[in-house]
Design a protein around this motif. Structure first.
Motif, short mmCIF file in Angstrom:
data_model
loop_
_atom_site.label_atom_id
_atom_site.label_comp_id
_atom_site.label_asym_id
_atom_site.label_seq_id
_atom_site.Cartn_x
_atom_site.Cartn_y
_atom_site.Cartn_z
N VAL A 277 84.80 34.63 39.88
CA VAL A 277 85.13 35.58 40.95
C VAL A 277 86.29 36.43 40.46
O VAL A 277 87.30 35.91 39.97
CB VAL A 277 85.53 34.85 42.24
CG1 VAL A 277 85.91 35.86 43.33
CG2 VAL A 277 84.40 33.95 42.73
N THR A 278 86.14 37.73 40.57
CA THR A 278 87.20 38.64 40.14
C THR A 278 87.26 39.81 41.11
O THR A 278 86.47 39.89 42.06
CB THR A 278 86.94 39.11 38.68
OG1 THR A 278 88.08 39.85 38.23
CG2 THR A 278 85.69 39.94 38.58
N GLU A 279 88.23 40.71 40.88
CA GLU A 279 88.46 41.77 41.87
C GLU A 279 87.38 42.84 41.84
O GLU A 279 87.16 43.52 42.84
CB GLU A 279 89.85 42.40 41.66
CG GLU A 279 90.01 43.29 40.47
CD GLU A 279 89.76 42.57 39.16
OE1 GLU A 279 89.02 43.12 38.33
OE2 GLU A 279 90.28 41.45 38.96
N HIS A 310 84.78 41.17 44.38
CA HIS A 310 84.87 41.32 45.84
C HIS A 310 85.32 42.69 46.30
O HIS A 310 85.19 43.01 47.48
CB HIS A 310 85.73 40.21 46.46
CG HIS A 310 87.12 40.07 45.93
ND1 HIS A 310 88.14 40.89 46.29
CD2 HIS A 310 87.66 39.18 45.07
CE1 HIS A 310 89.26 40.51 45.70
NE2 HIS A 310 88.98 39.47 44.94
N HIS A 319 96.72 42.16 48.80
CA HIS A 319 96.39 41.22 47.73
C HIS A 319 96.54 39.78 48.17
O HIS A 319 95.84 38.90 47.68
CB HIS A 319 97.25 41.51 46.51
CG HIS A 319 96.95 42.84 45.88
ND1 HIS A 319 97.82 43.49 45.04
CD2 HIS A 319 95.88 43.66 45.99
CE1 HIS A 319 97.31 44.64 44.65
NE2 HIS A 319 96.13 44.78 45.23
N SER A 322 93.34 39.11 49.80
CA SER A 322 92.25 39.11 48.82
C SER A 322 92.25 37.82 48.00
O SER A 322 91.20 37.37 47.54
CB SER A 322 92.33 40.33 47.90
OG SER A 322 93.42 40.25 47.01
N GLU A 323 93.42 37.19 47.80
CA GLU A 323 93.46 35.87 47.16
C GLU A 323 92.64 34.87 47.98
O GLU A 323 91.86 34.08 47.44
CB GLU A 323 94.89 35.37 47.05
CG GLU A 323 95.79 36.17 46.13
CD GLU A 323 97.25 35.81 46.28
OE1 GLU A 323 98.05 36.29 45.47
OE2 GLU A 323 97.58 35.03 47.20
N SER A 325 90.21 35.53 50.25
CA SER A 325 88.78 35.84 50.28
C SER A 325 88.14 35.48 48.94
O SER A 325 87.00 35.01 48.90
CB SER A 325 88.55 37.31 50.63
OG SER A 325 89.13 38.17 49.68
N ALA A 326 88.87 35.67 47.83
CA ALA A 326 88.32 35.30 46.52
C ALA A 326 88.09 33.80 46.43
O ALA A 326 87.07 33.35 45.90
CB ALA A 326 89.27 35.76 45.42
N ALA A 330 84.67 31.74 45.99
CA ALA A 330 84.54 30.72 44.94
C ALA A 330 83.97 29.43 45.51
O ALA A 330 83.13 28.77 44.87
CB ALA A 330 85.89 30.47 44.29
N VAL A 343 88.53 31.83 39.17
CA VAL A 343 88.93 32.96 40.00
C VAL A 343 90.04 33.71 39.27
O VAL A 343 91.07 33.12 38.92
CB VAL A 343 89.43 32.50 41.38
CG1 VAL A 343 89.86 33.70 42.23
CG2 VAL A 343 88.36 31.69 42.10
N ASP A 345 92.61 37.10 39.37
CA ASP A 345 93.20 38.23 40.08
C ASP A 345 93.82 39.14 39.03
O ASP A 345 94.84 38.81 38.42
CB ASP A 345 94.27 37.72 41.05
CG ASP A 345 94.92 38.85 41.84
OD1 ASP A 345 94.75 40.03 41.46
OD2 ASP A 345 95.60 38.56 42.85
#
Length: 373
Positions: A277-279, A310, A319, A322-323, A325-326, A330, A343, A345
């Motif tokens: 999972v990445t941005e 994502h 951010h 977003s951590e 949600s990532a 995952a 994961v 970021d």
């Protein structure tokens, strides 16, 4: 024939005593006093709602391979030149979307409360503390006050509410060390940058977005292992490096070394990782670096099928949220593929942050920073 008096006569206290003895014989052994792990925590469940990923799709693991990236225009959100901004927005009810931070955050919170009944019904609310992370441009205390105004009585947590000053990644190490907190922590993060204050700052391909992410964290009880969550999470590991734009396109951009550090600390190999999972950003060689990492170290992870970006699903938002949600993405990928998930970021140009979410014994402890010339 009559029984002797001593055998035939029993008082009420005799009967009660016999029943107590029988109950004691049948009662399970006393549960050991909880002894919580301070280096890792269980990620028991997650609930997500993104502009291009409904809660039902997220629960089914449909983020894997999903390339739908719908967006919309809002005539109230325009550039200084008068051009309408592109935004990715959660379709939350029939009311017109607010474009101020607090009213929009409350719209998203109320939409979540209308949609998450199945998820909330599985929680033991007496053992829960609700952790409310503030949306962008809203201070924690005003956000807590506003959220409590609409919070339903059906979901009152036994350990109350808190609104941390920190983002999720900086709050987690503190929470792990605080043994006095609740055994279950329900972290709720929602945010929108489809607002007047934020949407005007984007250039290029990036779009203002929003997200709702709920993480059910369960403390790992070392004295009672049978009740622990299957998937474990530890504080993020961060690695500093030179700017991505200055690195070679054939470089992995620092993510290979970070992945090796995460795997080494967990006792795993990269071959056990099933997804990433990445941005989802492509600028500053990010896509090329990801390609290089996958091709050389994770050949079984297909970019189209096992990588979740994502930003395509949700656009840009805070951010810290977003951590969350990532990590929720995952967890859904880990359940779907039955394996560990990396994961990354990579929002910052000179730092990469990462987690490794894995089953039971898999954990990563501590924080590391290193600099590469």
């Amino acid at each position: 024939m009559l029984k002797p008096f001593a055998q035939s006569h029993r008082s009420l206290w005799d009967v009660i005593g016999e029943r107590r003895e029988q109950e004691q014989r049948l009662a399970p052994a006393p549960r050991p006093i909880a002894h919580y792990d301070t280096a890792r925590i269980g990620l028991a469940d997650a609930w997500l709602w993104l502009p291009n990923l409904t809660p039902a799709e997220a629960k089914a693991g449909k983020a894997l391979g999903k390339v739908d990236a719908d967006f919309e225009h809002d005539p109230r959100l325009v550039s200084p030149a008068g051009h309408r901004r592109n935004v990715r927005r959660i379709r939350a009810g029939t009311d017109r979307a607010e474009i101020r931070a607090l009213p929009r955050a409350l719209q998203l919170l109320q939409a979540m409360l209308r949609q998450w009944h199945d998820f909330a019904a599985e929680l033991d609310w007496d053992q829960v503390q609700v952790v409310l992370f503030a949306p962008t441009d809203i201070a924690p205390d005003p956000w807590l006050d506003a959220a409590l105004e609409v919070w339903p009585f059906d979901y009152l947590p036994g350990h109350g509410f808190i609104a941390p000053e920190q983002t999720f990644s900086t709050w987690l190490p503190w929470a792990l060390q605080n043994d006095l907190e609740a055994p279950n922590l329900l972290c709720i993060g929602l945010d929108s940058w489809a607002t007047v204050a934020r949407a005007g700052s984007f250039v290029g391909e990036r779009m203002a977005g929003e997200a709702i992410a709920v993480l059910h964290l369960q403390r790992i009880d070392l004295a009672n292992a049978d009740g622990n969550a299957r998937w474990h999470l530890s504080p993020a590991v961060a690695q500093a490096h030179e700017p991505r734009a200055l690195q070679s396109r054939k470089s992995s951009g620092g993510i290979e070394q970070l992945a090796e550090t995460l795997c080494e600390r967990s006792g795993m190999t990269l071959a056990e990782v099933k997804a990433v999972v990445t941005e989802g950003h492509h600028d500053d060689n990010r896509l090329e670096h990801l390609y290089q990492f996958l091709n050389t170290r994770l050949p079984d992870c297909d970019l189209q099928q096992h990588v979740i970006g994502h930003a395509l699903l949700a656009g840009e938002y805070g951010h810290g949220i977003s951590e969350m949600s990532a990590l929720g993405l995952a967890l859904q990928a880990a359940k779907s593929l039955e394996g560990a998930v990396l994961v990354f970021d990579r929002h910052a140009s000179t730092q990469t942050q990462g987690w490794l979410l894995g089953p039971s014994q898999v954990a990563v402890a501590g924080q590391q920073t290193s600099v590469h010339a």
